[in-house]
Write a protein that holds these residues in place. Structure first.
Motif, PDB file in Angstrom:
ATOM      1  N   GLY A   1      51.222  36.093  59.650  1.00  8.76           N
ATOM      2  CA  GLY A   1      51.803  37.437  59.646  1.00  8.76           C
ATOM      3  C   GLY A   1      51.619  38.080  58.277  1.00  8.76           C
ATOM      4  N   ALA A   2      51.721  37.246  57.215  1.00  2.89           N
ATOM      5  CA  ALA A   2      51.544  37.768  55.857  1.00  2.89           C
ATOM      6  C   ALA A   2      50.110  38.253  55.641  1.00  2.89           C
ATOM      7  CB  ALA A   2      51.903  36.694  54.830  1.00  2.89           C
TER       8      ALA A   2
ATOM      9  N   ASP B   1      49.083  34.116  67.701  1.00  3.90           N
ATOM     10  CA  ASP B   1      47.950  33.643  68.514  1.00  3.90           C
ATOM     11  C   ASP B   1      47.347  32.364  67.953  1.00  3.90           C
ATOM     12  OD1 ASP B   1      46.996  34.758  66.173  1.00  3.90           O
ATOM     13  OD2 ASP B   1      45.223  35.632  67.105  1.00  3.90           O
ATOM     14  N   MET B   2      48.154  31.597  67.235  1.00  3.54           N
ATOM     15  CA  MET B   2      47.618  30.371  66.607  1.00  3.54           C
ATOM     16  C   MET B   2      47.201  29.346  67.659  1.00  3.54           C
ATOM     17  SD  MET B   2      47.566  30.894  63.404  1.00  3.54           S
ATOM     18  CE  MET B   2      47.110  32.542  63.843  1.00  3.54           C
TER      19      MET B   2
ATOM     20  N   ASP C   1      53.090  43.766  70.348  1.00  6.93           N
ATOM     21  CA  ASP C   1      52.415  42.475  70.134  1.00  6.93           C
ATOM     22  C   ASP C   1      52.130  41.765  71.462  1.00  6.93           C
ATOM     23  OD1 ASP C   1      52.555  42.971  67.421  1.00  6.93           O
ATOM     24  OD2 ASP C   1      54.218  41.617  67.029  1.00  6.93           O
TER      25      ASP C   1
ATOM     26  N   PHE D   1      48.212  39.694  58.070  1.00  2.93           N
ATOM     27  CA  PHE D   1      48.174  41.019  58.695  1.00  2.93           C
ATOM     28  C   PHE D   1      48.959  42.040  57.865  1.00  2.93           C
ATOM     29  CE2 PHE D   1      46.833  38.402  62.224  1.00  2.93           C
ATOM     30  CZ  PHE D   1      45.904  39.190  62.860  1.00  2.93           C
TER      31      PHE D   1
ATOM     32  N   ARG E   1      49.179  44.054  73.699  1.00  2.30           N
ATOM     33  CA  ARG E   1      47.865  44.475  73.200  1.00  2.30           C
ATOM     34  C   ARG E   1      46.770  43.737  73.975  1.00  2.30           C
ATOM     35  NH1 ARG E   1      49.317  41.543  67.810  1.00  2.30           N
ATOM     36  NH2 ARG E   1      48.703  39.438  68.352  1.00  2.30           N
TER      37      ARG E   1
ATOM     38  N   LYS F   1      60.152  31.542  62.796  1.00  2.91           N
ATOM     39  CA  LYS F   1      58.917  30.748  62.704  1.00  2.91           C
ATOM     40  C   LYS F   1      58.628  30.313  61.269  1.00  2.91           C
ATOM     41  CE  LYS F   1      56.149  33.962  64.202  1.00  2.91           C
ATOM     42  NZ  LYS F   1      57.055  35.087  64.490  1.00  2.91           N
TER      43      LYS F   1
ATOM     44  N   GLY G   1      55.993  45.561  58.591  1.00  2.00           N
ATOM     45  CA  GLY G   1      55.821  44.743  59.798  1.00  2.00           C
ATOM     46  C   GLY G   1      55.228  45.561  60.938  1.00  2.00           C
TER      47      GLY G   1
ATOM     48  N   ALA H   1      51.669  46.288  60.205  1.00  2.00           N
ATOM     49  CA  ALA H   1      50.881  45.074  60.478  1.00  2.00           C
ATOM     50  C   ALA H   1      50.624  44.954  61.979  1.00  2.00           C
ATOM     51  CB  ALA H   1      51.629  43.844  59.964  1.00  2.00           C
ATOM     52  N   SER H   2      51.652  45.219  62.767  1.00  2.00           N
ATOM     53  CA  SER H   2      51.495  45.160  64.216  1.00  2.00           C
ATOM     54  C   SER H   2      50.459  46.187  64.680  1.00  2.00           C
ATOM     55  CB  SER H   2      52.861  45.411  64.877  1.00  2.00           C
ATOM     56  OG  SER H   2      52.750  45.410  66.273  1.00  2.00           O
TER      57      SER H   2
ATOM     58  N   ARG I   1      58.213  46.323  68.203  1.00  2.00           N
ATOM     59  CA  ARG I   1      57.102  45.534  67.662  1.00  2.00           C
ATOM     60  C   ARG I   1      56.687  44.453  68.668  1.00  2.00           C
ATOM     61  NH1 ARG I   1      56.448  42.002  63.021  1.00  2.00           N
ATOM     62  NH2 ARG I   1      58.622  42.107  62.377  1.00  2.00           N
TER      63      ARG I   1
ATOM     64  N   ARG J   1      41.277  41.590  63.677  1.00  2.00           N
ATOM     65  CA  ARG J   1      41.604  40.260  64.231  1.00  2.00           C
ATOM     66  C   ARG J   1      40.441  39.287  64.030  1.00  2.00           C
ATOM     67  NH1 ARG J   1      46.464  40.435  66.329  1.00  2.00           N
ATOM     68  NH2 ARG J   1      46.309  38.174  66.274  1.00  2.00           N
TER      69      ARG J   1
HETATM   70  O1   DC Z   1      55.130  37.355  61.727  1.00  2.00           O
HETATM   71  P1   DC Z   1      55.186  38.740  61.061  1.00  2.00           P
HETATM   72  O2   DC Z   1      56.405  39.513  61.455  1.00  2.00           O
HETATM   73  O3   DC Z   1      55.045  38.672  59.590  1.00  2.00           O
HETATM   74  O4   DC Z   1      53.888  39.509  61.636  1.00  2.00           O
HETATM   75  C1   DC Z   1      53.653  40.870  61.390  1.00  2.00           C
HETATM   76  C2   DC Z   1      52.763  41.442  62.488  1.00  2.00           C
HETATM   77  O5   DC Z   1      51.440  40.911  62.364  1.00  2.00           O
HETATM   78  C3   DC Z   1      53.175  41.134  63.911  1.00  2.00           C
HETATM   79  O6   DC Z   1      54.098  42.081  64.422  1.00  2.00           O
HETATM   80  C4   DC Z   1      51.861  41.138  64.660  1.00  2.00           C
HETATM   81  C5   DC Z   1      50.853  40.715  63.624  1.00  2.00           C
HETATM   82  N1   DC Z   1      50.412  39.326  63.779  1.00  2.00           N
HETATM   83  C6   DC Z   1      49.469  39.049  64.729  1.00  2.00           C
HETATM   84  O7   DC Z   1      49.063  39.936  65.476  1.00  2.00           O
HETATM   85  N2   DC Z   1      48.953  37.789  64.842  1.00  2.00           N
HETATM   86  C7   DC Z   1      49.395  36.800  64.061  1.00  2.00           C
HETATM   87  N3   DC Z   1      48.876  35.582  64.194  1.00  2.00           N
HETATM   88  C8   DC Z   1      50.413  37.052  63.093  1.00  2.00           C
HETATM   89  C9   DC Z   1      50.919  38.329  62.993  1.00  2.00           C
END
Ligand code: DC
Length: 219
Positions: free
Chosen positions: A36-37, A130-131, A183, A39, A186, A17, A95, A98-99, A179, A108
């Motif tokens: 993701g950065a 979730d964009m 994701d 989180f 949840r 992505k 990562g 972050a998850s 992971r 969130r």
């Molecule tokens: O894209 P990434 O691997 O850098 O994201 C790290 C974690 O952050 C991913 O496993 C879940 C969370 N995340 C999320 O819940 N919602 C997002 N829009 C982006 C990332």
């Protein structure tokens, strides 16, 4: 000034992505937003185990977080409290942290607002989980990139190898699968394609083919 243009790219870990978001953003002459950065930076700053903190403590910590964005394409710079977010967040361990924090509604909600505020100021290619479903549901262009877990682990393995970092392919596959499961399952804003997203299975495609498909859809 017209309303900012938002393009969303969602998908699981290791699907490419960020690479696609950077390149598409370059073509469009706008910044890309790596959510993701965001989180990862929260997880990194708060540290291991923060996902078990009580909500008021998390809220208090988050009150001191201010994100900024500058540049465009691959030169986009995401900063936290004025300092660019660095490579220390780019490990599979962070990562997973972050998850973990990304399962918490308080986190969130905070990051969603921060992302939407950036989307009010800038046109963006926004990538994450979730964009298209939650953060920018009205975006005119939405993509969901997918690929088999084996292929994603293979790509990550080659990427690490090229950086001279030793990696275990089976371990990478297990980490990515774990992971993903968290994701996707949840309760709040799980990873899934928006109903109106263009879904692209990239398993058998190279980068140029994926970019061409995105370009064609946005044109
Ligand atoms: O894209 P990434 O691997 O850098 O994201 C790290 C974690 O952050 C991913 O496993 C879940 C969370 N995340 C999320 O819940 N919602 C997002 N829009 C982006 C990332």
């Amino acid at each position: 000034m017209g309303k900012p243009l938002i393009v969303t790219i969602d998908g699981p870990a290791g699907v490419g992505k960020s690479t696609m978001a950077k390149r598409l953003a370059r073509l469009l002459g706008i910044p890309y937003l790596d959510t993701g950065a965001m989180f990862r930076s929260v997880a990194w700053k708060l540290g291991q185990g923060a996902w078990d903190w009580p909500e008021p403590k998390l809220e208090q910590a988050l009150a001191g977080f201010e994100y900024g964005l500058s540049g465009e394409g691959e030169d986009s710079v995401l900063s936290l409290n004025g300092a660019p977010i660095g490579d220390e967040i780019r490990t599979e361990e962070v990562g997973m942290w972050a998850s973990n924090v990304a399962t918490l509604p308080v986190i969130r909600t905070f990051l969603k607002r921060a992302q939407q505020r950036l989307g009010e100021r800038f046109s963006l290619v926004a990538e994450g989980r979730d964009m298209g479903t939650v953060v920018f549901p009205d975006a005119p262009h939405k993509f969901f990139l997918d690929a088999s877990v084996e292929e994603r682990a293979r790509r990550r393995f080659l990427q690490l190898r090229d950086m001279g970092k030793p990696a275990d392919r089976a371990a990478l596959e297990a980490q990515i699968a774990r992971r993903d499961a968290q994701d996707r399952n949840r309760a709040v804003a799980p990873l899934k394609a928006a109903d109106d997203a263009v879904v692209i299975d990239t398993t058998a495609m190279d980068r140029e083919q994926v970019l061409a498909a995105l370009k064609e859809a946005v044109a």
